[in-house]
Structures are given as C-alpha cells and as structure tokens.
Design a protein around this motif. Structure first.
Motif, PDB file in Angstrom:
ATOM      1  N   THR A 114       9.998   0.267   0.826  1.00 15.11           N
ATOM      2  CA  THR A 114       9.465   1.528   1.139  1.00 15.11           C
ATOM      3  C   THR A 114       9.445   1.922   2.475  1.00 15.11           C
ATOM      4  O   THR A 114       9.340   3.262   2.877  1.00 15.11           O
ATOM      5  CB  THR A 114       7.917   1.367   0.760  1.00 15.11           C
ATOM      6  OG1 THR A 114       7.279   0.686   1.567  1.00 15.11           O
ATOM      7  CG2 THR A 114       7.767   1.149  -0.945  1.00 15.11           C
ATOM      8  N   GLY A 115       9.901   0.824   3.438  1.00 14.40           N
ATOM      9  CA  GLY A 115       9.850   1.215   4.666  1.00 14.40           C
ATOM     10  C   GLY A 115       8.501   1.305   5.644  1.00 14.40           C
ATOM     11  O   GLY A 115       8.523   1.740   6.635  1.00 14.40           O
ATOM     12  N   SER A 116       7.486   0.912   4.748  1.00 14.39           N
ATOM     13  CA  SER A 116       6.252   0.928   5.441  1.00 14.39           C
ATOM     14  C   SER A 116       5.297   0.000   4.902  1.00 14.39           C
ATOM     15  O   SER A 116       5.503  -0.440   3.734  1.00 14.39           O
ATOM     16  CB  SER A 116       5.336   2.360   5.373  1.00 14.39           C
ATOM     17  OG  SER A 116       5.140   2.569   3.990  1.00 14.39           O
ATOM     18  N   PRO A 117       4.288  -0.636   5.630  1.00 13.41           N
ATOM     19  CA  PRO A 117       3.497  -1.848   4.997  1.00 13.41           C
ATOM     20  C   PRO A 117       2.665  -1.141   4.099  1.00 13.41           C
ATOM     21  O   PRO A 117       2.152   0.046   3.886  1.00 13.41           O
ATOM     22  CB  PRO A 117       2.742  -2.066   6.329  1.00 13.41           C
ATOM     23  CG  PRO A 117       2.665  -0.958   7.361  1.00 13.41           C
ATOM     24  CD  PRO A 117       3.900  -0.357   7.073  1.00 13.41           C
ATOM     25  N   ILE A 118       2.277  -2.397   2.974  1.00 10.38           N
ATOM     26  CA  ILE A 118       1.191  -1.730   2.201  1.00 10.38           C
ATOM     27  C   ILE A 118      -0.342  -1.768   2.594  1.00 10.38           C
ATOM     28  O   ILE A 118      -1.185  -1.042   1.976  1.00 10.38           O
ATOM     29  CB  ILE A 118       1.589  -2.713   0.672  1.00 10.38           C
ATOM     30  CG1 ILE A 118       0.588  -1.775  -0.308  1.00 10.38           C
ATOM     31  CG2 ILE A 118       0.959  -3.996   1.247  1.00 10.38           C
ATOM     32  CD1 ILE A 118       0.881  -2.806  -1.699  1.00 10.38           C
ATOM     33  N   VAL A 119      -0.417  -2.491   3.386  1.00 11.07           N
ATOM     34  CA  VAL A 119      -2.110  -2.785   4.119  1.00 11.07           C
ATOM     35  C   VAL A 119      -2.435  -1.485   4.728  1.00 11.07           C
ATOM     36  O   VAL A 119      -1.557  -0.612   5.367  1.00 11.07           O
ATOM     37  CB  VAL A 119      -2.111  -4.062   4.793  1.00 11.07           C
ATOM     38  CG1 VAL A 119      -2.097  -5.414   3.997  1.00 11.07           C
ATOM     39  CG2 VAL A 119      -1.245  -3.695   6.080  1.00 11.07           C
ATOM     40  N   PHE A 120      -3.613  -1.152   4.547  1.00 13.63           N
ATOM     41  CA  PHE A 120      -4.140   0.115   5.241  1.00 13.63           C
ATOM     42  C   PHE A 120      -3.590   1.490   4.657  1.00 13.63           C
ATOM     43  O   PHE A 120      -3.077   2.422   5.520  1.00 13.63           O
ATOM     44  CB  PHE A 120      -4.146   0.131   6.876  1.00 13.63           C
ATOM     45  CG  PHE A 120      -4.873  -1.137   7.465  1.00 13.63           C
ATOM     46  CD1 PHE A 120      -5.682  -1.226   7.337  1.00 13.63           C
ATOM     47  CD2 PHE A 120      -3.912  -2.288   8.218  1.00 13.63           C
ATOM     48  CE1 PHE A 120      -6.674  -2.504   7.698  1.00 13.63           C
ATOM     49  CE2 PHE A 120      -4.478  -3.222   8.544  1.00 13.63           C
ATOM     50  CZ  PHE A 120      -6.088  -3.471   8.390  1.00 13.63           C
TER      51      PHE A 120
END
Length: 220
Positions: A81-87
């Motif tokens: 996705t190119g972004s972290p899942i946390v927060f």
C-alpha cells in the motif's frame, strides 16, 4: 457538531466492518471447533478467547507489535500500500474485530453444538459433504445463535477503546472513534460534549440490540 458526528460515523464504519470480519471468521471457527475436536482445535479455541481475558492495553500492545513497521505483516502491508497500517482506521478495524471475535464464536458454537447429531448423520448418509452440511443445515438451524453473536460482536466493536487507542492512536478525523472522543472530552473537561456523545453511543448500541433481538425473536 463535528466533535460528535465525525467520530460517530467513524465508529459506525469501524464497527460494521469489524463485525462483518468477526462474523465470517467466527462462523468458520465455530464450525471447526464443533466438527473437529482435538488438542489443536482446543488450543486454537483458547487462543480465540484471549481477548476476553487480556487487558485491552495488553491486546493493543500485541497488535502494535504484530502490525508495526518492523513486523513481517506490517512490512508486507506497507510494501503493497505504500503506507503503514498502524495509526490508521484500518488498524482500528483489526483491533475491534479481534476484540469482538470471541463474543461471536461462543454463541455460534453453542448453537452449532445444539443441533442433533442424528440430523447431520442422516444428511451425510444422503451424500452431503461438510460444506453442504454447514450451508444447508447448520447455519439455517443456528440463526438465533448467529444473531446473538452478531449483536454482541457489534456492541463490543462499537465500544472498543483500549486496543484501538494502542494500535490506531487518537487522530481526530482519522482514527478517533466515539469512545476515544468521549475520553478526550472528559480529559479536557468538556462535559457537555461528553454527555452528548455518551447519550448518542448508548442510544445507538441499545437500539441496535433491541432491533436485532426482535428480529431474532421472529426467526425462532
């Protein structure tokens, strides 16, 4: 009004998606625990029940470690996705779904286990396989238990706080659910906002429980 409606809409979205995930996972797990009783399924059953006994912050900590940027799952998600899942609100969905899962599994499993073994054996003699048993016999006969599981799961997901705060954070407009917004309002001494949010959350949850319970009564 944004202090109410934005976290409310986010809470409804998170709870709805989390309940859907918990429902499908819960039905499959309940079917597994009913049909395959051995040491492995007993261990998995105990693991499934952990969110009921673990403090929410401990559950949130495990999720944070398991989904963080240093974890294999977190790295895999970020690579795709190119972004972290946390927060993120997706992390809130995962936290709510895991918290709701045991409350879905238990009533559904109890409903499955109440079905006469003779009925299942007769269907098997007629050529029904395991999936046909589940879809055509077990699920239709277990609707009250399934409804109870969905009701409990939604209520738990709607009110989830500790694990969500740990893994999704408290970002207004992005991850701040209604439960977290209530906590924020109390901390900031905005008691009027807190009262309004508590009333709205209570009405929605109780109303949902009432509607679904009435529906289940008509099905019986």
């Amino acid at each position: 009004m944004d202090t109410l409606w934005v976290p409310l809409l986010l809470s409804l979205k998170v709870a709805a998606i989390a309940t859907m995930i918990a429902f499908f996972a819960g039905v499959l797990l309940a079917w597994l625990f009913t049909m395959k009783k051995n040491i492995w399924t007993e261990g998995l059953s105990l693991l499934t029940m952990l969110p009921l006994v673990l403090p929410p912050t401990v559950l949130g900590y495990y999720l944070l470690v398991g989904l963080g940027r240093r974890s294999p799952l977190g790295q895999w998600y970020e690579a795709i996705t190119g972004s972290p899942i946390v927060f993120t609100w997706q992390a809130a969905v995962i936290a709510a779904a895991i918290a709701a899962l045991p409350l879905v599994v238990r009533p559904v499993q109890a409903a499955f286990e109440s079905i006469s073994r003779q009925s299942l054996e007769a269907a098997q003699l007629d050529g029904a396989n395991q999936w046909q048993l589940l879809i055509r016999i077990i699920l239709p006969l277990s609707i009250p238990g399934i409804v109870a599981g969905v009701v409990l799961g939604f209520a738990r997901a709607m009110g989830e706080f500790g694990a969500t705060l740990m893994v999704a954070g408290n970002i207004p407009g992005q991850t701040q659910t209604l439960s977290i917004a209530i906590y924020d309002a109390v901390q900031a001494n905005r008691m009027d906002d807190a009262h309004m949010m508590v009333i709205v959350l209570s009405i929605i949850t109780v109303g949902f429980l009432f509607i679904i319970s009435r529906s289940a009564g008509r099905v019986r």
